[in-house]
Design a protein around this motif. Structure first.
Motif, PDB file in Angstrom:
ATOM      1  N   MET A   1       0.842  -1.193   0.000  1.00 31.64           N
ATOM      2  CA  MET A   1       0.000   0.000   0.000  1.00 31.64           C
ATOM      3  C   MET A   1       0.881   1.248   0.000  1.00 31.64           C
ATOM      4  O   MET A   1       1.758   1.378   0.861  1.00 31.64           O
ATOM      5  CB  MET A   1      -0.912   0.006   1.244  1.00 31.64           C
ATOM      6  N   PRO A   2       0.687   2.183  -0.966  1.00 33.31           N
ATOM      7  CA  PRO A   2       1.456   3.430  -0.947  1.00 33.31           C
ATOM      8  C   PRO A   2       1.266   4.153   0.386  1.00 33.31           C
ATOM      9  O   PRO A   2       0.150   4.201   0.932  1.00 33.31           O
ATOM     10  CB  PRO A   2       0.860   4.222  -2.105  1.00 33.31           C
ATOM     11  N   LEU A   3       2.341   4.720   0.910  1.00 28.91           N
ATOM     12  CA  LEU A   3       2.292   5.319   2.241  1.00 28.91           C
ATOM     13  C   LEU A   3       1.264   6.445   2.370  1.00 28.91           C
ATOM     14  O   LEU A   3       0.589   6.541   3.410  1.00 28.91           O
ATOM     15  CB  LEU A   3       3.682   5.821   2.621  1.00 28.91           C
ATOM     16  N   LEU A 119      -3.059   9.558  -6.819  1.00 32.21           N
ATOM     17  CA  LEU A 119      -1.735   9.087  -6.435  1.00 32.21           C
ATOM     18  C   LEU A 119      -1.267   7.868  -7.228  1.00 32.21           C
ATOM     19  O   LEU A 119      -0.123   7.437  -7.066  1.00 32.21           O
ATOM     20  CB  LEU A 119      -1.722   8.741  -4.933  1.00 32.21           C
ATOM     21  N   VAL A 120      -2.149   7.307  -8.060  1.00 35.47           N
ATOM     22  CA  VAL A 120      -1.828   6.079  -8.792  1.00 35.47           C
ATOM     23  C   VAL A 120      -2.167   6.252 -10.272  1.00 35.47           C
ATOM     24  O   VAL A 120      -2.888   7.190 -10.639  1.00 35.47           O
ATOM     25  CB  VAL A 120      -2.612   4.868  -8.215  1.00 35.47           C
ATOM     26  N   PRO A 121      -1.676   5.346 -11.130  1.00 33.06           N
ATOM     27  CA  PRO A 121      -2.075   5.402 -12.539  1.00 33.06           C
ATOM     28  C   PRO A 121      -3.582   5.246 -12.699  1.00 33.06           C
ATOM     29  O   PRO A 121      -4.260   4.672 -11.832  1.00 33.06           O
ATOM     30  CB  PRO A 121      -1.322   4.215 -13.159  1.00 33.06           C
ATOM     31  N   SER A 127      -8.793   0.733  -7.198  1.00 35.29           N
ATOM     32  CA  SER A 127      -8.069  -0.029  -6.174  1.00 35.29           C
ATOM     33  C   SER A 127      -7.508   0.898  -5.101  1.00 35.29           C
ATOM     34  O   SER A 127      -7.492   0.551  -3.912  1.00 35.29           O
ATOM     35  CB  SER A 127      -6.940  -0.839  -6.815  1.00 35.29           C
ATOM     36  N   ALA A 128      -7.033   2.076  -5.510  1.00 36.49           N
ATOM     37  CA  ALA A 128      -6.510   3.032  -4.538  1.00 36.49           C
ATOM     38  C   ALA A 128      -7.610   3.510  -3.591  1.00 36.49           C
ATOM     39  O   ALA A 128      -7.400   3.621  -2.369  1.00 36.49           O
ATOM     40  CB  ALA A 128      -5.893   4.227  -5.270  1.00 36.49           C
ATOM     41  N   PHE A 133     -10.604   2.962   1.755  1.00 37.32           N
ATOM     42  CA  PHE A 133     -11.802   2.504   2.456  1.00 37.32           C
ATOM     43  C   PHE A 133     -11.550   1.253   3.291  1.00 37.32           C
ATOM     44  O   PHE A 133     -12.411   0.864   4.087  1.00 37.32           O
ATOM     45  CB  PHE A 133     -12.927   2.242   1.453  1.00 37.32           C
ATOM     46  N   ALA A 134     -10.395   0.597   3.096  1.00 35.61           N
ATOM     47  CA  ALA A 134     -10.085  -0.583   3.899  1.00 35.61           C
ATOM     48  C   ALA A 134     -10.060  -0.248   5.384  1.00 35.61           C
ATOM     49  O   ALA A 134     -10.409  -1.086   6.229  1.00 35.61           O
ATOM     50  CB  ALA A 134      -8.741  -1.177   3.464  1.00 35.61           C
TER      51      ALA A 134
END
Length: 390
Positions: A1-3, A119-121, A127-128, A133-134
């Motif tokens: 997971m990205p910080l 923050l992601v492609p 998914s990000a 939400f996790a």
């Protein structure tokens, strides 16, 4: 997971615990403040209304501000609100503190989802959002049971003080890990954010969110009497079944993010239709305890499979000014929460048995399917329309 997304997930864990832990502490709160349990239950309603009405106010007030300071401010609001919950000397001040805390809920998840997606492609945006939400889903497995146990052992105020501690960690994590220039607001400011609300697809996405949430809460609000009266489970067993529901939510959240990155609207339509089928199965087979337990797990998984795709759907539909629309979508979920509970209660008051209550959820899920199919058809119509010559 990205910080940076981990920092957002910590905050969402804190927010989820704040929202739901009060349900496990109602007897303690009622006894300490000298009110009835139904009156204490209105603290849940007050929070939900705070989310619904606070979301657009906060989003509009912060439309021109940089995203990182807004997120830090909203996380700080939760710390302050929970601190006042912990020290509230009477019922009405506790209610005020709960509503104050809730004002930042919708805006945090709305703005946070836009930040996480940035923050992601592009092909990993859903998914990000699911990773952010996790924290919310994990709060139902870890935060709420732990908070309830802490409140039973040391008093309900100790639970809110513990949430304050987690909130301080989330403030520090966002301030440290989230980039300063992330997802800067569009040049259109507030007017640009308001302009995208004229798009039909934005409203259709929020309507799907409300109907999906209503299908859940029309039944889930009354899940304890259903499982005890229809399925024959003991009260102690119901607690473990609800933890299983939370586990299903967590799995569904991650699966939903990945499926949405692959096929967004087919994921929404297929999952909502599967929910309708599952509700019918619940009505027909819920008297068999093991079947009921399995259905509750699958139910938790399915309802959270649609959360990331619906959030990214709003973000994409309101691409020119996504913050207000994404925030309002969180309000839409909470409108569904309140509306579903009311519809389920109305059906019971009209004589519908607990055994047949899942059929109400099935009807609402099919209504959501209908709107989702309409939304996808409008997408295809737009694609097929000839483009004007340059």
């Amino acid at each position: 997971m990205p910080l940076p997304i981990l920092a957002l997930a910590i905050a969402s864990f804190c927010i989820g615990t704040t929202e739901f832990v009060i349900m496990g502490l109602l007897p303690e709160v009622a006894a300490d403040l000298g009110v009835s349990i139904p009156s204490a239950g209105l603290l849940v309603t007050g929070y939900a209304l705070g989310v619904v009405f606070g979301a657009p106010i906060v989003a509009m007030a912060t439309a021109r501000l940089p995203r990182k300071p807004v997120l830090v401010g909203l996380a700080t609001l939760f710390v302050i609100g929970n601190f006042f919950c912990a020290i509230a000397p009477n019922y009405w001040l506790l209610m005020a503190a709960r509503v104050f805390t809730a004002f930042g809920h919708g805006a945090f998840f709305g703005i946070g989802s836009v930040v996480a997606a940035s923050l992601v492609p592009r092909n990993k945006r859903a998914s990000a959002i699911a990773l952010m939400f996790a924290g919310l889903t994990l709060s139902n497995i870890l935060g709420v049971p732990a908070g309830t146990a802490l409140g039973e052992a040391f008093g309900w105020r100790a639970t809110f003080l513990a949430v304050v501690g987690i909130g301080l960690i989330s403030v520090a994590a966002i301030a440290w890990l989230v980039p300063s220039n992330v997802a800067e607001p569009s040049g259109g400011g507030l007017l640009g954010e308001l302009r995208v609300l004229g798009k039909l697809q934005v409203w259709l996405a929020m309507l799907i969110a409300s109907l999906a949430s209503a299908s859940l809460f029309a039944v889930f609000t009354y899940i304890k009497p259903y499982l005890t009266d229809v399925s024959g489970l003991s009260t102690a067993t119901v607690t473990w079944v609800l933890l299983l529901f939370g586990a299903g939510m967590t799995i569904g959240n991650i699966v939903g993010g990945r499926l949405a990155d692959w096929k967004l609207m087919p994921t929404v339509i297929g999952t909502l239709f599967a929910m309708a089928v599952l509700f019918v199965a619940f009505a027909k087979l819920g008297a068999v305890a093991m079947v009921a337990v399995a259905i509750v797990f699958l139910w938790g998984m399915l309802i959270f499979i649609v959360v990331p795709p619906l959030q990214i759907r709003v973000v994409e539909a309101a691409a020119e000014g996504p913050n207000l629309a994404a925030t309002l979508n969180q309000g839409a979920f909470n409108v569904g929460n309140a509306g579903g509970a009311w519809i389920g209660g109305l059906a019971i008051s009209w004589g519908l048995s607990y055994a047949n209550l899942p059929l109400v959820g099935a009807a609402l899920a099919l209504m959501a399917v209908t709107v989702a199919v309409l939304s996808q058809a409008l997408d295809r119509r737009t694609i097929l329309q000839p483009q004007p010559a340059e």
